[in-house]
Write an enzyme that holds these catalytic residues in place. Sequence first.
Site, mmCIF file in Angstrom:
data_model
loop_
_atom_site.group_PDB
_atom_site.id
_atom_site.type_symbol
_atom_site.label_atom_id
_atom_site.label_comp_id
_atom_site.label_asym_id
_atom_site.label_seq_id
_atom_site.Cartn_x
_atom_site.Cartn_y
_atom_site.Cartn_z
ATOM 1 N N PRO A 1 0.838 -1.199 0.000
ATOM 2 C CA PRO A 1 0.000 0.000 0.000
ATOM 3 C C PRO A 1 0.874 1.250 0.000
ATOM 4 C CG PRO A 1 -0.770 -1.590 1.622
ATOM 5 C CD PRO A 1 0.541 -2.097 1.120
ATOM 6 N N GLU A 2 0.540 2.211 -0.873
ATOM 7 C CA GLU A 2 1.337 3.435 -0.969
ATOM 8 C C GLU A 2 0.616 4.569 -0.236
ATOM 9 O OE1 GLU A 2 3.414 4.027 -4.668
ATOM 10 O OE2 GLU A 2 3.162 1.921 -5.241
ATOM 11 N N LYS B 1 3.587 6.347 4.600
ATOM 12 C CA LYS B 1 2.979 5.025 4.663
ATOM 13 C C LYS B 1 2.595 4.608 6.082
ATOM 14 C CE LYS B 1 5.558 3.423 0.603
ATOM 15 N NZ LYS B 1 6.481 2.394 0.072
#
Length: 337
Positions: A2-3, A52
């Site tokens: 996930p960014e 993040k």
Amino acid sequence: MPEGHSVHRIARQFDRNFVGRAVGACSPQGRFAEGASVISGRTATQVRAVGKQMFLEFDDDLWLRIHLGMYGAWDFAGEILVDPTIASANGRMGQTNQRGTDLDATVAHAAILDDAGENSLTSIGAPRRTRVHVRMSEQTTGLADEGDAWPPAVVGQVRLRLLTDVTCADLRGPTACELRTPDEVAATIAKLGPDPLVDDVAEGEERFTAVVRRKPTPIGLLLMDQTVVSGIGNVYRAELLFRARQNPHTPGRDVPEEVVRDLWRDWVGLLSIGVETGQMMTMSDLDPESYRKAMAHRDDRHWVYHRAGLPCRVCGTAIVVEEAAGRKLYWCPSCQA
């Protein structure tokens, strides 16, 4: 992995659905049982996303730090109050141009849902085959089907479950899930590079440019270094470099200053679009039909990412994939020579 856009979307979900409410907590998996017992019964007071990482504060200056890492995700169930800036709730879509965004451009119809669920409001993070589905009402509120058990049954390895009277959030597969003091949170954030949605954009540009321009490290690695800039992962790295027509192997100090600044400005725009739509949309100047196709299918919305061996969309040269610091790097050896 996930960014940054996903983490900011998660933080917005928590702000709308948990902040200001008493929260129950447990660790069905057992790996965070002690921490969950400390949280349970406290009131969530604020939430922050930086790059993040997400930081959720509870009363008495207690913070929960979450880093999703490669495989982490949050699944939401029950009643979900939707942030009005999230496109899958209100249908507003931003389009990109080559150097940034035009957030005034809108698509005046219902949200375009990704076929892989990337812009889901109920599961945000690493892609998952099994998702928690919540029915959304016209008032942008998700309601569990009448008669469903509450809270919902635990599915899979849930590290942490957070629960209000009407909303459930299950955390699976994070790299970090830990309690922190305010000083420890401040120290963690201080080590991170600028985040366009947290820091002053102009100041962030100066910090980013100054660091990159003195480093001998290849720009393709610097963009993934969270101490240089926050939130960029493998997809955004490849796409930003292609949009700048920049060779990923050029040392940061040898990249022209204006190109470095353009990379930052482009990241500002792409991150905003990612948060708004839930998708890493990086294609440019698309007509409405092409835009809908790209938003619905991941393979149609990137210039080079995940296109190894396929012809470059600009010059026709085969896209190259190679390993860089343990991650796949996609680029066009002609456009980015």
